[in-house]
Design a protein around this motif. Structure first.
Motif, PDB file in Angstrom:
ATOM      1  N   VAL A 114       0.844  -1.201   0.000  1.00  0.00           N
ATOM      2  CA  VAL A 114       0.000   0.000   0.000  1.00  0.00           C
ATOM      3  C   VAL A 114       0.871   1.240   0.000  1.00  0.00           C
ATOM      4  O   VAL A 114       2.028   1.206   0.422  1.00  0.00           O
ATOM      5  CB  VAL A 114      -0.959   0.019   1.209  1.00  0.00           C
ATOM      6  CG1 VAL A 114      -1.894  -1.170   1.176  1.00  0.00           C
ATOM      7  CG2 VAL A 114      -0.196   0.087   2.521  1.00  0.00           C
ATOM      8  N   ASN A 115       0.291   2.339  -0.476  1.00  0.00           N
ATOM      9  CA  ASN A 115       1.025   3.606  -0.410  1.00  0.00           C
ATOM     10  C   ASN A 115       0.393   4.577   0.569  1.00  0.00           C
ATOM     11  O   ASN A 115       0.864   5.698   0.731  1.00  0.00           O
ATOM     12  CB  ASN A 115       1.146   4.235  -1.803  1.00  0.00           C
ATOM     13  CG  ASN A 115      -0.207   4.552  -2.406  1.00  0.00           C
ATOM     14  OD1 ASN A 115      -1.242   4.307  -1.799  1.00  0.00           O
ATOM     15  ND2 ASN A 115      -0.205   5.102  -3.601  1.00  0.00           N
ATOM     16  N   ASN A 116      -0.681   4.159   1.205  1.00  0.00           N
ATOM     17  CA  ASN A 116      -1.332   5.026   2.183  1.00  0.00           C
ATOM     18  C   ASN A 116      -2.058   4.134   3.185  1.00  0.00           C
ATOM     19  O   ASN A 116      -2.716   3.168   2.791  1.00  0.00           O
ATOM     20  CB  ASN A 116      -2.333   5.956   1.485  1.00  0.00           C
ATOM     21  CG  ASN A 116      -3.122   6.824   2.443  1.00  0.00           C
ATOM     22  OD1 ASN A 116      -2.766   6.980   3.610  1.00  0.00           O
ATOM     23  ND2 ASN A 116      -4.205   7.388   1.963  1.00  0.00           N
ATOM     24  N   PRO A 159       1.706   5.162   6.557  1.00  0.00           N
ATOM     25  CA  PRO A 159       2.010   4.081   5.604  1.00  0.00           C
ATOM     26  C   PRO A 159       3.186   3.208   6.039  1.00  0.00           C
ATOM     27  O   PRO A 159       3.336   2.080   5.569  1.00  0.00           O
ATOM     28  CB  PRO A 159       2.331   4.827   4.313  1.00  0.00           C
ATOM     29  CG  PRO A 159       2.743   6.188   4.756  1.00  0.00           C
ATOM     30  CD  PRO A 159       1.977   6.478   6.009  1.00  0.00           C
ATOM     31  N   SER A 160       4.014   3.727   6.947  1.00  0.00           N
ATOM     32  CA  SER A 160       5.106   2.933   7.503  1.00  0.00           C
ATOM     33  C   SER A 160       5.607   3.629   8.763  1.00  0.00           C
ATOM     34  O   SER A 160       5.318   4.819   8.987  1.00  0.00           O
ATOM     35  CB  SER A 160       6.255   2.788   6.494  1.00  0.00           C
ATOM     36  OG  SER A 160       6.809   4.047   6.206  1.00  0.00           O
ATOM     37  N   GLY A 161       6.317   2.878   9.598  1.00  0.00           N
ATOM     38  CA  GLY A 161       6.922   3.477  10.769  1.00  0.00           C
ATOM     39  C   GLY A 161       5.981   3.567  11.957  1.00  0.00           C
ATOM     40  O   GLY A 161       4.973   2.876  12.026  1.00  0.00           O
ATOM     41  N   THR A 162       6.338   4.409  12.900  1.00  0.00           N
ATOM     42  CA  THR A 162       5.613   4.559  14.157  1.00  0.00           C
ATOM     43  C   THR A 162       5.316   6.018  14.417  1.00  0.00           C
ATOM     44  O   THR A 162       6.160   6.880  14.156  1.00  0.00           O
ATOM     45  CB  THR A 162       6.441   3.980  15.318  1.00  0.00           C
ATOM     46  OG1 THR A 162       6.633   2.581  15.112  1.00  0.00           O
ATOM     47  CG2 THR A 162       5.740   4.200  16.653  1.00  0.00           C
ATOM     48  N   LYS A 163       4.104   6.277  14.906  1.00  0.00           N
ATOM     49  CA  LYS A 163       3.723   7.623  15.319  1.00  0.00           C
ATOM     50  C   LYS A 163       3.016   7.552  16.655  1.00  0.00           C
ATOM     51  O   LYS A 163       2.390   6.541  16.984  1.00  0.00           O
ATOM     52  CB  LYS A 163       2.788   8.265  14.274  1.00  0.00           C
ATOM     53  CG  LYS A 163       3.452   8.639  12.973  1.00  0.00           C
ATOM     54  CD  LYS A 163       2.491   9.406  12.086  1.00  0.00           C
ATOM     55  CE  LYS A 163       3.161   9.834  10.800  1.00  0.00           C
ATOM     56  NZ  LYS A 163       2.232  10.577   9.904  1.00  0.00           N
TER      57      LYS A 163
END
Lengths: 112, 109
Positions: B29-31, B50-54
Motif C-alpha cells: 500500500v502507499n497510504n 504508511p510505515s513506521g511509528t507515530k
C-alpha cells in the motif's frame, strides 16, 4: 481545520422518492467522495470526483448518481429510493497533494 | 482488490486498560490511515501512517509495510475512546481507499 458538512444528519424517505444528499467542504479540496456504511461491511465507495463536473464510479454505484457543479459541493442522488438503500452515508474530501481524507458527520437515511 | 482485515471485531475494556488493534492488508500500500468513529457517527483522523511509528498522546500506531500489517495502541483507555476504529488503505492512487470492517471498542467505567 478542514470542515466537511452534510445537509442532514437524519433523513426518512419513502420508496420511490428522489433523494438528494448534499456535501460541502471549505478547504478547496479537489477530491470528494461518497461512501455508504453498513454493519460489518465497513465503508464502501459509491462515487468520487476529482474535479468540477468530473466523476468516477466506486465499488457500488448502482442506484446512485452524483453531481459536482462547484468545487466545494458534491451531491449524491438516489433517483428512486429503495429500502436496500437504508444506510449511513458519509462524504469525504481530500487535497490532491495530500493523502488524508476528511469526513463529514454522516447522514443516516431510512427508506420505508 | 486489496483486502483489509481488522481484529478483534469487538473489544470490551475497563477504564484504564491498554489495548492493541490490528489491521492486516493483502498487498503493498502507499497510504494507510486509522480513523475513530465516535458514537454519533463522525469519523476522525487518528493517524496517516504508511510505515513506521507515530504517537499522539495515549494513542500510537505502527505499520510494518513489508509484513503488511498495522497496529493501533491505546493506553490508559477512557470511556471517550469508545466507538469503532477503522483502518483504511490505498494501493495505486489515493482515490481508491479500502476500509476494514472495523473494531468496535467499548470502554466501561
Amino acid at each position: 481545520d478542514v470542515k466537511v458538512t452534510q445537509s442532514s444528519r437524519y433523513l426518512v424517505k419513502r420508496t420511490g422518492e428522489k433523494v438528494f444528499l448534499e456535501c460541502v467542504q471549505d478547504m478547496d479540496h479537489e477530491n470528494m467522495f461518497w461512501y455508504r456504511q453498513d454493519p460489518g461491511l465497513g465503508l464502501r465507495l459509491i462515487y468520487f470526483s476529482y474535479d468540477v463536473k468530473m466523476k468516477e464510479k466506486g465499488d457500488i454505484p448502482e442506484g446512485y448518481s452524483v453531481s459536482r457543479e462547484k468545487k466545494e459541493r458534491f451531491s449524491l442522488i438516489l433517483e428512486s429510493a429503495s429500502t436496500n438503500q437504508t444506510s449511513m452515508y458519509l462524504c469525504a474530501s481530500r487535497s490532491a497533494s495530500q493523502y488524508e481524507q476528511y469526513f463529514g458527520p454522516g447522514t443516516r437515511l431510512t427508506v420505508t | 482488490g486489496i483486502q483489509v482485515e481488522q481484529s478483534p471485531p469487538d473489544l470490551i475494556l475497563q477504564e484504564g486498560a491498554n489495548s492493541t488493534l490490528r489491521c492486516n492488508f493483502s498487498d503493498s500500500v502507499n497510504n494507510l490511515q486509522w480513523f475513530h468513529q465516535n458514537p454519533w457517527g463522525q469519523l476522525i483522523n487518528l493517524f496517516y501512517i504508511p510505515s513506521g511509528t507515530k504517537q499522539n498522546g495515549r494513542l500510537s500506531a505502527t505499520t510494518v509495510a513489508t509484513e503488511r500489517y498495522s497496529l493501533l495502541y491505546i493506553s490508559s483507555s477512557q470511556t471517550t475512546d469508545s466507538g469503532v476504529y477503522f483502518c483504511a488503505v490505498t494501493k495505486y492512487n489515493n482515490n481508491d481507499m479500502r476500509f476494514g470492517a472495523g473494531t468496535r471498542l467499548t470502554v466501561k467505567p
